[in-house]
Design an enzyme around this catalytic site. Structure first.
Site, PDB file in Angstrom:
ATOM      1  N   TYR A 152      41.986  40.731  41.653  1.00 36.85           N
ATOM      2  CA  TYR A 152      41.358  41.455  40.536  1.00 36.85           C
ATOM      3  C   TYR A 152      40.247  40.614  39.913  1.00 36.85           C
ATOM      4  O   TYR A 152      39.137  41.102  39.678  1.00 36.85           O
ATOM      5  CB  TYR A 152      42.433  41.791  39.513  1.00 36.85           C
ATOM      6  CG  TYR A 152      41.984  42.649  38.357  1.00 36.85           C
ATOM      7  CD1 TYR A 152      41.535  43.947  38.555  1.00 36.85           C
ATOM      8  CD2 TYR A 152      42.045  42.165  37.051  1.00 36.85           C
ATOM      9  CE1 TYR A 152      41.150  44.743  37.487  1.00 36.85           C
ATOM     10  CE2 TYR A 152      41.664  42.956  35.979  1.00 36.85           C
ATOM     11  CZ  TYR A 152      41.214  44.243  36.202  1.00 36.85           C
ATOM     12  OH  TYR A 152      40.823  45.024  35.137  1.00 36.85           O
ATOM     13  N   LYS A 156      36.154  41.167  39.211  1.00 36.62           N
ATOM     14  CA  LYS A 156      35.601  41.172  37.862  1.00 36.62           C
ATOM     15  C   LYS A 156      34.600  40.030  37.653  1.00 36.62           C
ATOM     16  O   LYS A 156      33.663  40.161  36.849  1.00 36.62           O
ATOM     17  CB  LYS A 156      36.731  41.113  36.838  1.00 36.62           C
ATOM     18  CG  LYS A 156      37.591  42.376  36.817  1.00 36.62           C
ATOM     19  CD  LYS A 156      36.759  43.633  36.587  1.00 36.62           C
ATOM     20  CE  LYS A 156      37.621  44.861  36.361  1.00 36.62           C
ATOM     21  NZ  LYS A 156      36.815  46.082  36.097  1.00 36.62           N
TER      22      LYS A 156
END
Length: 244
Positions: A152, A156
């Site tokens: 993740y 990001k």
């Protein structure tokens, strides 16, 4: 609709995206409620906005699909005359230690979180009216570096890079581009798969000693996309109660 601001909000059928759509509509902005697969939830957001006197329409699009994203901008332009604000709140999070991460899950996160951000940013750069605003979504875990978040956070971190470069590429158009990086926030995306002890521990980490709420983040987006926030440009706003 002349003179009315128009916003496209992706990931707006639930969570932070929903709160952003409702908040912008309450400020008088016409909102395109973007969603990937939750048509009924998106319809409820539109109903909530219109019941409160606002203006909204729903648009289905996988943010990784450039043709679907272009069609969402087409809808905004056809319905309301143009686009002034783009908020890309669509996101996908799969948690796993690096050693155990299914690469298919990594690819899925890449499509939504990196490619999706790039596709939405590209369309915004081409079609946003001068003086507008773009808000992308990162995460405070980029700095916190929690275990199991590597896939993740990789996406990001890329979002932050895309955002900073787009802010500089739009020089001369009076368009601001910023990323909001929430900390632990009480959304389905965050709460799914966590036990009560984990949630309680994370809630106690910020000096403000609670989880963020979607409305907390929506207020930051409302500021960044409004006239009062227009001097903030090319920044990552870590909205996390002071956790880092």
């Amino acid at each position: 609709m002349s003179g009315q601001r128009v916003a496209i909000v992706t990931g707006a059928s639930r969570g932070i995206g929903r709160a952003v759509a409702v908040r912008l509509a309450a400020s008088g902005t016409a909102v395109v409620v973007g969603y990937a697969g939750r048509a009924e939830a998106a319809a409820r957001v539109v109903d909530e906005i219109t019941a409160a006197g606002g203006t909204a329409v729903a648009a289905q699009a996988d943010v990784g699909d450039e043709h679907a994203v272009a069609a969402t901008f087409d809808l905004a332009e056809k319905t309301y005359g143009g686009v002034d604000v783009v908020v890309n709140a669509a996101g996908l999070m799969v948690l796993s230690p690096i050693a155990e991460l299914d690469l298919d899950d990594l690819d899925r996160m890449y499509r939504t979180n990196i490619r999706g951000t790039f596709v939405v940013a590209r369309e915004a750069a081409r079609r946003l009216r001068d003086g507008g605003s773009v808000v992308t979504f990162s995460t405070s875990v980029v700095a916190l570096q929690f275990p199991t978040y590597a896939g993740y956070v990789a996406g990001k971190s890329a979002v932050e890079g895309i955002t900073m470069i787009l802010a500089r590429e739009l020089r001369g158009r009076q368009i601001t581009v910023n990323a909001v990086a929430p900390g632990p926030t009480a959304t389905d995306l965050f709460l799914d798969g966590k036990d009560e002890a984990t949630i309680e521990r994370l809630a106690k980490q910020p000096p403000l000693e609670r989880l963020g709420q979607p409305d907390d983040i929506a207020g930051v987006v409302d500021f960044l996309t409004g006239p009062q926030g227009h001097w903030v440009n090319g920044q990552v706003i870590r909205a996390n109660g002071g956790i880092a």
